[in-house]
Design an enzyme around this catalytic site. Structure first.
Site, PDB file in Angstrom:
ATOM      1  CB  ALA A  59      -0.939   0.000   1.203  1.00 28.04           C
ATOM      2  CB  SER A  62      -0.058   1.298  -4.179  1.00 23.46           C
ATOM      3  OG  SER A  62       0.183  -0.040  -4.528  1.00 23.46           O
ATOM      4  CD  GLU A  63      -1.699   5.286   0.555  1.00 25.36           C
ATOM      5  OE1 GLU A  63      -2.432   6.265   0.797  1.00 25.36           O
ATOM      6  OE2 GLU A  63      -1.242   4.514   1.419  1.00 25.36           O
ATOM      7  CB  SER A  64       5.107   6.261  -2.428  1.00 29.56           C
ATOM      8  OG  SER A  64       6.213   7.073  -2.717  1.00 29.56           O
ATOM      9  CB  SER A  67       1.666  10.553  -4.322  1.00 31.97           C
ATOM     10  OG  SER A  67       0.575  10.126  -3.558  1.00 31.97           O
TER      11      SER A  67
END
Length: 164
Positions: A59, A62-64, A67
């Site tokens: 997660a 994925s978020e990094s 972004s």
């Protein structure tokens, strides 16, 4: 400045792009508004007690990555995640090499949606035939936020590392 100093400086700047991911050993590869890639050798810092890649790391990756891509695609405006949906389909174990790729699904003026895929390699010498999907995620971000003054240095660091 000689080449080794320039290379060392560039590497150091990439480390500052995401200090949390770097602390696990994650390395960014390509960074552009169309694609962000990276890799991680699964190590003791990022596994659960059963020596399987921790779902929270997937997660975080994925978020990094989403972004980073959204920030580049929005003309370096500040972005913030508003939704993460992730499916863990296979485990990665201690010693596995994982590859990650984020690509835009939809790039709007206010909202962007990015797909992030994470694979493990069974044979690092042949990446195409040995990729096995570990997780698939979709990240939705708001992307029209102003960059605060205290974050201007981070924007310049990303600009120097990315293909724009």
């Amino acid at each position: 400045m000689d080449r080794s100093s320039s290379s060392s400086s560039s590497s150091s700047n990439k480390e500052r792009l995401d200090v949390a991911l770097h602390s696990f050993g994650f390395e960014y590869g390509e960074m552009s508004p169309q694609r962000v890639t990276g890799r991680l050798l699964v190590n003791p810092k990022c596994v659960q007690p059963f020596k399987v890649l921790h779902g929270g790391i997937s997660a975080l990756i994925s978020e990094s990555m989403a972004s980073m891509g959204a920030h580049l695609a929005s003309g370096l405006q500040r972005v913030a995640g508003i939704q993460l949906s992730i499916n863990h389909v296979k485990s990665a174990h201690l010693g596995d090499l994982i590859l990650a790729e984020a690509t835009p699904f939809s790039i709007g003026k206010t909202v962007q949606v990015w797909d992030v895929r994470i694979w493990k390699l069974s044979d690092p010498s042949n990446t195409e035939s040995s990729k096995s999907m570990v997780s698939s995620s979709r990240v939705t971000l708001i992307c029209n936020l102003p960059v605060p003054d205290h974050a201007k240095e981070a924007v310049e660091n990303l600009r120097s590392q990315a293909k724009l």
